[in-house]
Design a protein around this motif. Sequence first.
Motif, PDB file in Angstrom:
ATOM      1  N   PRO A   1      19.607   7.577 -26.411  1.00 25.39           N
ATOM      2  CA  PRO A   1      18.993   8.047 -25.167  1.00 25.39           C
ATOM      3  C   PRO A   1      17.719   8.837 -25.450  1.00 25.39           C
ATOM      4  O   PRO A   1      17.428   9.182 -26.590  1.00 25.39           O
ATOM      5  N   CYS A   2      16.998   9.157 -24.392  1.00 20.81           N
ATOM      6  CA  CYS A   2      15.707   9.840 -24.531  1.00 20.81           C
ATOM      7  C   CYS A   2      15.612  11.038 -23.586  1.00 20.81           C
ATOM      8  O   CYS A   2      16.382  11.168 -22.632  1.00 20.81           O
ATOM      9  N   ASP A   3      14.631  11.873 -23.874  1.00 19.98           N
ATOM     10  CA  ASP A   3      14.236  12.953 -22.966  1.00 19.98           C
ATOM     11  C   ASP A   3      13.021  12.498 -22.170  1.00 19.98           C
ATOM     12  O   ASP A   3      12.233  11.662 -22.638  1.00 19.98           O
ATOM     13  N   ALA A   4      12.865  13.058 -20.981  1.00 17.91           N
ATOM     14  CA  ALA A   4      11.664  12.792 -20.184  1.00 17.91           C
ATOM     15  C   ALA A   4      10.619  13.849 -20.549  1.00 17.91           C
ATOM     16  O   ALA A   4      10.727  15.013 -20.152  1.00 17.91           O
ATOM     17  N   HIS A   5       9.644  13.445 -21.324  1.00 20.78           N
ATOM     18  CA  HIS A   5       8.605  14.384 -21.770  1.00 20.78           C
ATOM     19  C   HIS A   5       7.418  14.332 -20.820  1.00 20.78           C
ATOM     20  O   HIS A   5       6.889  13.256 -20.528  1.00 20.78           O
ATOM     21  N   HIS A   6       6.986  15.495 -20.337  1.00 19.77           N
ATOM     22  CA  HIS A   6       5.823  15.585 -19.453  1.00 19.77           C
ATOM     23  C   HIS A   6       4.557  15.707 -20.294  1.00 19.77           C
ATOM     24  O   HIS A   6       4.464  16.576 -21.166  1.00 19.77           O
ATOM     25  N   LEU A   7       3.582  14.870 -20.030  1.00 28.28           N
ATOM     26  CA  LEU A   7       2.311  14.887 -20.753  1.00 28.28           C
ATOM     27  C   LEU A   7       1.471  16.059 -20.241  1.00 28.28           C
ATOM     28  O   LEU A   7       0.910  16.019 -19.140  1.00 28.28           O
ATOM     29  N   LYS A   8       1.375  17.112 -21.048  1.00 27.36           N
ATOM     30  CA  LYS A   8       0.735  18.346 -20.591  1.00 27.36           C
ATOM     31  C   LYS A   8      -0.752  18.182 -20.325  1.00 27.36           C
ATOM     32  O   LYS A   8      -1.320  18.894 -19.497  1.00 27.36           O
ATOM     33  N   PHE A   9      -1.403  17.248 -21.024  1.00 26.66           N
ATOM     34  CA  PHE A   9      -2.846  17.105 -20.860  1.00 26.66           C
ATOM     35  C   PHE A   9      -3.208  16.242 -19.655  1.00 26.66           C
ATOM     36  O   PHE A   9      -4.384  16.018 -19.380  1.00 26.66           O
ATOM     37  N   ALA A  10      -2.210  15.746 -18.925  1.00 21.63           N
ATOM     38  CA  ALA A  10      -2.498  14.867 -17.801  1.00 21.63           C
ATOM     39  C   ALA A  10      -3.045  15.626 -16.594  1.00 21.63           C
ATOM     40  O   ALA A  10      -3.748  15.039 -15.760  1.00 21.63           O
TER      41      ALA A  10
END
Length: 374
Positions: A286-295
């Motif tokens: 499984p994975c984590d939902a990573h938020h792209l901080k530079f977006a």
Amino acid sequence: MHQASEHIGAIAAALARAQAELTNPEKTLTGMIRSPFLRDDDRTFRYASLASGLDIVRKTLSQQEIATIQTTRIEATTGHIHLTTLLAHSSGEWISSDWPVCASRDVEAPHRMGAALTYARRYALFALVGIAGEDDLDAPDAVASPPAAEPQATVGANPKPAKGMLNRAPVLGPPQSAELREQLLRQLASLASEDLLAWAKASLPLKNTLLEADARVVEAAYQAKLEDAAGRAAAAPLPAADAEAALQPALPETGLAHAKEPARKRSKAHLLFVREQPCLVCQQTPCDAHHLKFAQPRALGRKVSDEFAVPLCRAHHEELHRHGNERAWWTNLQIAPLPVAQDLWAASPGHGPADAAVGTAPRPANLGSEASSR
């Protein structure tokens, strides 16, 4: 006041022999006279204590059979305390002096009375036996330290005033001061309000040469003129254009100083959908939902919009956070995460219009079994 017995021949001869052996006591203490005038420096002088003087006087006079006696009394008519200093010879002859000390009311202040009494005892005894216990204030050694040599004035240079001297013109006499006062008052009466400040700057040196009473008259007149000018300025009507503008209602402000930031979308269902996808790096689940901080620009305490979330396994997710520079981390892997995030948002079945705006999507039943978002 000096008093003596009917005959003083024997005591005078004995006192003369004693004075040949008497020496002035050592001046070990320093006193200061405060000057009441700013232009004059304080003056210091050296003096001997009463105890050191008594040691010398008693030793020398006793060899000539002369005793020293000092007593106090209160003058009935004036209420003052007096000190009587008596030199008594074995022949019965005596010489005395009377010294006023202080008022009897000072008995209520023992320290003040004691200081005055010590002062009087020292002066009376030293004067009666003929020794000096303090510096002569007119002597060159009146100042504790020698004065510094005066520097030579440079030709054409303005000499600096000595310490304590006022750099100002001398005060005028009464007739000249009154004449100058009237002159300044006439000038002040004819001034316009906009000229008051310039007149004050120009007339200040002249005003400082007046007697205190005349200077206060000029200052009061200037203050009254200043207040009158301020009152007229406050009561003056506004110009027609300004008055009309003041009656117009204020227009509402239009537009914003800064462009409104796009809403940060929240969707729990979309984050669950992202977690179900394989890792962008290793394709593991499984994975984590990573938020792209530079977006999006940073905001205090707020993550970027959920539409910029991508799947990362726990290992690569932690590696990214340890690296610190997110852009460089993705560049090193030659992965462009933003297009992937946009494709996932477009393909996500879990968010609708309302859910995309406020994040109110229903919670899936299997949400608790998924890895939490970092």
